[in-house]
Design an enzyme around this catalytic site. Structure first.
Site, short mmCIF file in Angstrom:
data_model
loop_
_atom_site.label_atom_id
_atom_site.label_comp_id
_atom_site.label_asym_id
_atom_site.label_seq_id
_atom_site.Cartn_x
_atom_site.Cartn_y
_atom_site.Cartn_z
N CYS A 92 0.81 -1.22 0.00
CA CYS A 92 0.00 0.00 0.00
C CYS A 92 0.84 1.27 0.00
O CYS A 92 0.29 2.37 -0.05
CB CYS A 92 -0.95 0.00 1.18
SG CYS A 92 -1.97 -1.47 1.20
N CYS B 209 0.40 2.55 6.45
CA CYS B 209 0.83 1.19 6.77
C CYS B 209 0.78 0.38 5.48
O CYS B 209 0.16 0.80 4.51
CB CYS B 209 -0.10 0.56 7.80
SG CYS B 209 -1.82 0.52 7.26
N HIS C 221 -9.19 3.30 -2.00
CA HIS C 221 -7.79 2.95 -1.80
C HIS C 221 -7.29 2.03 -2.92
O HIS C 221 -7.23 0.83 -2.77
CB HIS C 221 -7.62 2.28 -0.43
CG HIS C 221 -6.27 1.70 -0.18
ND1 HIS C 221 -5.10 2.33 -0.57
CD2 HIS C 221 -5.88 0.56 0.43
CE1 HIS C 221 -4.07 1.58 -0.22
NE2 HIS C 221 -4.51 0.50 0.38
#
EC number: 2.3.1.155
Lengths: 452, 763
Positions: A116, A436, A406
């Site tokens: 990510c 994170c 996302h």
């Protein structure tokens, strides 16, 4: 740039900035600025982008950036994109997208992956190239298309097919074909779980929330906040990084479609998505599967100024951290935040805009509780005192990954642009971006507003 | 290396490891001592849910002792009487233990069968009240839930368990020669079905939480939590409690049904078990299997089947009555006393009597990548020891590394490890041909071929490269450690560590100290052994130490018996029917005929006629013909890859014929043959204690059972003397002495015990 001009430049910046707070410029290191950044609207996967390929989305972000900045294509030294689930046909998606977007075929491009925080990695790679004097102008971005993922034949089937390729005689072929079994046809999906622990991220988030005693209600409330703020930002036209995208064969997409402020009552009705039947992480308090792409134009400050740009922000100190992928998978921001602040010589109070990646409500709230705990700081971070809480009124004020979406590989650039745009809009000098990532990794970066 | 395959009952003793406990059985002195503040149970009410937290003081485990029992009854009565409370959660405050096992000491203290039966009936009554509770009770299980603990849990209305590695459920009573005596034999079959219940109770195996969920033994699982605002263990228990409370509420509100959806297979099995004919067939099959495996040596399994059968065929009342009676009968048996003795011994041999070593061993180096060396490496790397495996040739090294990898990979196949864990464990191993990195080693274990001059050579080579604090341990089965240490510059750092093959299966480690071995060296060796998961006996140096020395005279007798014309198959069946897990002839094949020959010659030279009887020429001839046992494909039997059936090696006929001796009819009955073998073993074991090779009888019993497969039902040579009677053994020995001579002469200590019947090895 020579050493001398660097010094001169440094002096000049000091002179400019004396009116405000101190700046984070460092002697002998070139200042890196964000000229501007854009993103396609982030869409729930399976909606308008579902027939595209990843490089199509990336190309849309690149053309959007060209349009927004009017940068001459030939000045771009290098292009870097982040992505997570790779389309095997375009494994270096940066190059395919750049060629398609009409960049010079003389401009090299590469693709990075770091779960990510892939786009963050693309940006910081660019920062490194500029700061070390290798390049002056970089395009960094990221893309993810979750509407289509590579689903493979099983290993057995692949082996059979590869062996068949090599088989020379009919006899060999027949004997190979005789080995075929129907179960060879069972497809292999891309892994949704952490390779090292076999645990899915949602499951880990639920355990993390439980470990920090984050309640279901707190999580739903936080998610509702994210959606409400995003809706407000969208309505007020604050999400200026979004560029419209005319999807081939479909209408032009102009805005994010995952923002759905609901009510706590509605959210309370949902069943847990991972730890059944008593877990607390649900579809409503998690980020959703998203399609989207982002791109940013990053330059050495003197280059930008020489080209007549008015940059939006400086990219300052950054930090990557990693920890236990089982029990601390999503605690990256807690670890990265104090380190990057210390590195920059700042405190929590100096930060005017926080932009944290919201993977799950439970993850954000667990990070808050960890940052607010002396016990955690002493026992797990080797610190004497707690990190401290980011003030909520400065935190993700224009929504976050929970509401905006996302797209794994693209989120990093969205965070930086949100911080930069908020600093310009709300007035403030420093922004802190943190995220994170799978593998138990994390990232944080200081964004400094470019003086007006 | 003296090897012994761990099979059957022997390997199941590993369940002892988690059974460190006292338990559910106690006399009910109602209201005698529990009037004061409660020490074992802390009880609070959250909303309308009572949370009963068990926490026995000054103990790592919860023990349902007298006090706990009365406190528990008191608390439960309050809960049942309270209008405010609608449901309850039963949980332990101790990390790693819900309620574990049965109090062996309390059972051992009972003098009569009636006393034991009464204990069982008391326990039955308590759990029956739980079962009949109108307010739902949720058992929240974290850690071991064994024996009485499981019986309490399954009488509750709902069970939630943490998916922790420490959370195991089981009924290990059978391993102590008893049966679940608090209604377990009646409730378990109803809960998980007759076949699964019998499997649990007959094997005593521990069941992990995820498996227990699949079986229907628990209703919900809770994942253990990582660090948060408190230590992970603490928060996990708290979380378990929170989850259990929501379920208790749900049950009281009838929003959750305690009934479980059964799978198709389960439904079919349950249906089949309603047909009397099918049931009879199941009992018959299980009984047959048990008879075959126990050879009638262990009374508990058959009684378990019997009690289960009584409950199903004649109703619960008859079942409970039978359970308590049979429980009493079993606890009073010699077998049960022997097995409980082994349990105590094992607890003892899991402690480091030398205290903590000055320096923890973190870097280990092993010389020789053979079966033993690689085996030692395997049990070290998975405990986090950085291990160097060194051999002289790449071929040998490859084989050794592959052995370690295979051992780990087999665990992945059984889902005991993930492939990621395997890889990260395997990265602790470095295979190499040189001495690089030895300068960092804290301990070197050599497992090279059993040859004194070779051992001397490697000792000198190693001492040239290792740091001063490094310990040199020799893995040998017979070479005296003091002789190996003779060439050492620092004999205080030299010690013997005798592992048993296969190292990953055999639990025993025999540690040998010389006069010069320092206390810290011993402490270090024991600490490493314990880390490797071993049960450890520490013995003094001497030819054959303890284990090999006991085995050698018995092996000599094996040769003698074969020479007298008993065929190997018959000999095997005689030894296994006595309780040895492996037949005597098969054992020689497994150990390796060349190794047996080596040992027989070495020890024969030292001990002379006491180790005589059989003619070692038999082994010499076998070696010269290449009959080395399993490893060469031929020994007394023929071994073929993938063939399970063992045929006798007919080429042995001529060798046996050439060494044939006439049997002596007065000492050649089946029973005599068994006792000739066992009495020689026992006599030598007692002699080891007499000479001070052994420090305690308990270590002697543990060494014999866990290293050599001495029948567990007899409890080891010393327990056997106590239970069987020293006099009877001496009588036997004297009878055989008359027939054969000095090898049967009872040693002084044994004679002393025979002369004064009050003398016991275990008081």
């Amino acid at each position: 740039m020579t050493l001398v001009s660097g010094w001169l430049l440094y002096g000049w910046i000091i002179a400019v900035q004396t009116k405000t707070k101190k700046t984070l410029a460092k002697p002998n290191i070139r200042n890196v600025v964000v000229v501007d950044g854009v993103r396609t609207p982030f869409l729930l996967s399976g909606t308008s982008y579902k027939d595209l390929m990843p490089h199509d989305l990336a190309r849309a972000a690149l053309t959007g950036l060209l349009h927004r900045t009017s940068v001459p294509k030939e000045v771009v030294d290098y292009i870097i994109f982040g992505t997570v689930i790779q389309e095997v046909k375009t494994s270096n998606v940066a190059r395919e997208a750049a060629l398609g977007a009409g960049f010079s075929d003389k401009t090299p491009a590469h693709t990075v992956t770091m779960a990510c925080i892939s786009a963050n990695q693309a940006m910081t790679t660019g920062v490194g190239l500029i700061a070390s004097g290798q390049c002056d102008v970089i395009v960094a971005g990221g893309v993810e298309l979750m509407s289509d993922v590579p689903i493979r034949h099983s290993r057995k089937m692949r082996k059979l097919m590869l062996d068949l390729n090599k088989a020379k005689s009919m006899g060999q072929r027949l004997s190979l074909i005789s080995k075929f079994r129907f179960n060879f046809l069972a497809p292999e999906l891309p892994a949704v779980s952490e390779f090292s622990t076999s645990e899915t991220m949602g499951h880990s988030a639920d355990r993390l929330a439980a470990a920090f005693a984050v309640s279901r209600l707190e999580q739903d409330e936080y998610a509702l906040r994210s959606h409400s703020l995003a809706k407000k930002a969208q309505d007020e036209g604050l999400l200026s990084d979004v560029v419209p995208f005319k999807v081939p064969g479909k209408d032009t997409v102009t805005k994010d479609n995952g923002i759905r402020p609901s009510s706590l009552e509605q959210m309370a009705k949902l069943k847990p998505a991972f730890i059944k039947p008593y877990g607390t992480v649900t579809a409503a308090n998690s980020s959703f599967l998203t399609d989207g792409a982002s791109a940013m134009l990053i330059m050495a400050e003197e280059k930008a100024l020489a080209m007549g740009y008015k940059p939006k922000a400086y990219l300052r100190d950054f930090m990557y951290v990693s920890q236990d992928p089982k029990d601390q998978l999503l605690l990256g921001p807690t670890y990265a935040t104090p380190k990057v602040l210390e590195k920059a010589g700042l405190t929590m109070n100096d930060i005017d805009a926080f932009e944290f990646h919201e993977a799950f409500s439970g993850q954000i709230l667990a990070n808050f509780k960890a940052m607010d705990s002396d016990w955690f700081a002493e026992n797990y971070m080797g610190r004497k005192t707690k990190v401290g809480l980011p003030p909520l009124e400065k935190f993700n004020n224009w929504g976050g990954s929970l509401s905006l979406g996302h797209p794994f590989g693209a989120t990093g650039c969205r965070l930086v642009m949100a911080a930069a745009n908020r600093l310009r809009k709300e007035g403030g000098q420093y922004g802190l971006v943190a995220a994170c990532a799978a593998g138990g990794q994390g990232h944080a970066m200081i964004v400094e507003a470019y003086p007006k | 290396m003296v090897a012994c395959r761990a099979i059957g009952i022997l390997s199941r003793f590993s369940a002892f490891r988690i059974l460190r406990s006292r338990g559910y059985i106690c006399r009910n002195f109602t209201g005698s001592s529990a009037l004061l503040t409660r020490t074992h149970i802390n009880y609070g009410v959250k909303g309308d849910v009572a949370v009963v937290r068990i926490n026995s003081p000054n103990s790592k485990v919860n023990t349902l002792s007298k006090e706990l029992h009365s406190e528990f009854s008191e608390v439960m009565n309050e809960i049942w009487a309270s209008d405010q409370i609608r449901s309850a959660v039963l949980i332990s405050s101790k990390p790693g233990c819900f309620i574990a096992g049965a109090d062996i000491n309390m059972l051992a203290a009972c003098k009569t069968l009636q006393e034991v039966t009464q204990l069982s009936q008391e326990a039955q009554r308590i759990v029956e009240k739980l079962e009949k509770s109108t307010k739902p009770i949720v058992a929240a299980i974290n850690g071991s839930c064994l024996g009485g603990g499981l019986e309490v849990a399954i009488s509750c209305q709902y069970r939630i368990a943490t998916k922790d590695r420490k959370t195991v459920l089981g009924t290990p009573e059978v391993l102590l020669g008893a049966l679940p005596g608090a209604g377990g034999t009646q409730r378990l079959p109803k809960m998980v079905g007759v076949p699964a219940a019998l499997d649990m109770m007959l094997t005593g195996r521990s069941i992990r939480a995820d498996r227990a969920k699949k079986m229907g033994l628990v209703d919900q699982l809770v994942e253990p939590l990582g660090p948060g605002l408190k230590p992970p263990e603490e928060r996990t228990i708290e979380y378990l409690e929170e989850v259990a409370i929501t379920f208790a509420k749900g049950l009281a509100d009838k929003k959750i049904s305690p009934k479980r959806d059964k799978g198709l297979v389960e439904k079919l099995t349950a249906y089949a078990m309603t047909i009397p004919f099918v049931r009879q067939q199941v009992y018959k099959k299980v009984e047959e299997k048990v008879r075959k495996q126990t050879k009638g040596l262990y009374p508990a399994p058959l009684k378990i089947i019997d009690v289960v059968k009584t409950g199903i065929e004649q109703g619960s009342d008859a079942g409970y009555l039978s359970e308590s009676q049979k429980f009493g009968e079993l606890v009073m048996t010699k077998e049960s006393k022997a097995l409980m003795g082994l349990y105590h011994g094992q607890v003892l041999c899991k402690k480091n009597k030398f205290g903590a070593p000055q320096k923890d061993v973190k870097h280990l180096a092993i010389l020789g990548a053979g079966l033993m060396g690689a085996g030692i490496a395997q049990v070290s790397v998975d405990k986090g020891l950085k291990t160097i495996l060194k051999d002289a040739t790449l071929t040998a090294l490859d084989r050794g590394q592959q052995q370690v990898f295979k051992g780990l990979n087999d665990k992945v196949k059984k889902k005991a490890l993930t492939s990621f864990e395997r890889d990260s464990i395997f990265s602790n191993l470095t295979g190499q041909l040189d001495y690089q990195g030895f300068e960092k080693a804290d301990m070197v274990i050599e497992a090279v071929f059993e040859d004194l001059s070779l051992k001397h050579r490697v000792l000198k080579e190693v001492e040239a490269v290792i740091p001063d604090h490094c310990i040199f341990a020799s893995n040998t089965s017979a070479l005296p450690i003091s002789e190996i240490a003779a060439v050492s510059k620092r004999p205080e750092k030299v010690i013997g560590m005798h592992y048993f093959s296969p190292v990953d299966k055999m639990q025993l480690l025999e540690i040998i100290t010389t006069e010069k071995t320092s206390k810290d060296t011993s402490a270090s060796a024991v600490a490493v052994g314990l880390k490797q998961g071993k049960v450890i006996i520490v013995v003094k140096d001497g030819p054959g130490f303890y284990t090999t020395r006991c085995l050698a005279p018995m092996m000599s007798e094996v040769i003698r018996i074969l020479q007298e014309g008993v065929d190997p198959k018959k000999l095997d069946s005689l030894t296994t029917s006595f309780g040895f897990p492996v037949g005597a002839a098969t054992l020689v094949d497994e150990v390796g005929v060349d190794v047996a020959k080596h040992v027989a010659e070495d020890l024969g030279k030292v001990f002379g006629e006491r180790f005589g009887g059989g003619n070692p020429e038999l082994l010499t001839q076998m070696v010269s013909k290449g009959f080395l046992g399993r490893k060469s494909g031929k020994g007394f039997y023929i071994y073929q890859e993938g063939v399970k059936r063992k045929d006798l090696n007919s080429d042995m006929d001529s060798i046996l014929a050439s060494l044939k001796l006439p049997p002596k009819s007065e000492v050649s009955s089946d029973e005599d043959i068994q006792f000739r073998l066992v009495t020689r073993f026992v006599n030598e074991a007692v002699m080891c204690l007499q000479e001070g090779i052994l420090a305690t009888p308990a270590e002697g019993d543990i060494g014999a059972v866990f290293g050599l497969g001495f029948p567990p039902c007899l409890g080891g040579p010393f327990r056997f003397v106590d239970l069987y009677g020293a006099q009877k053994i001496v009588d036997r020995l004297k009878k055989y002495e008359a027939a054969y001579g000095k090898q049967f002469t009872p040693c002084q200590l044994l004679a002393d015990h025979a002369n004064s019947p009050n003398k016991k090895f275990y008081q």
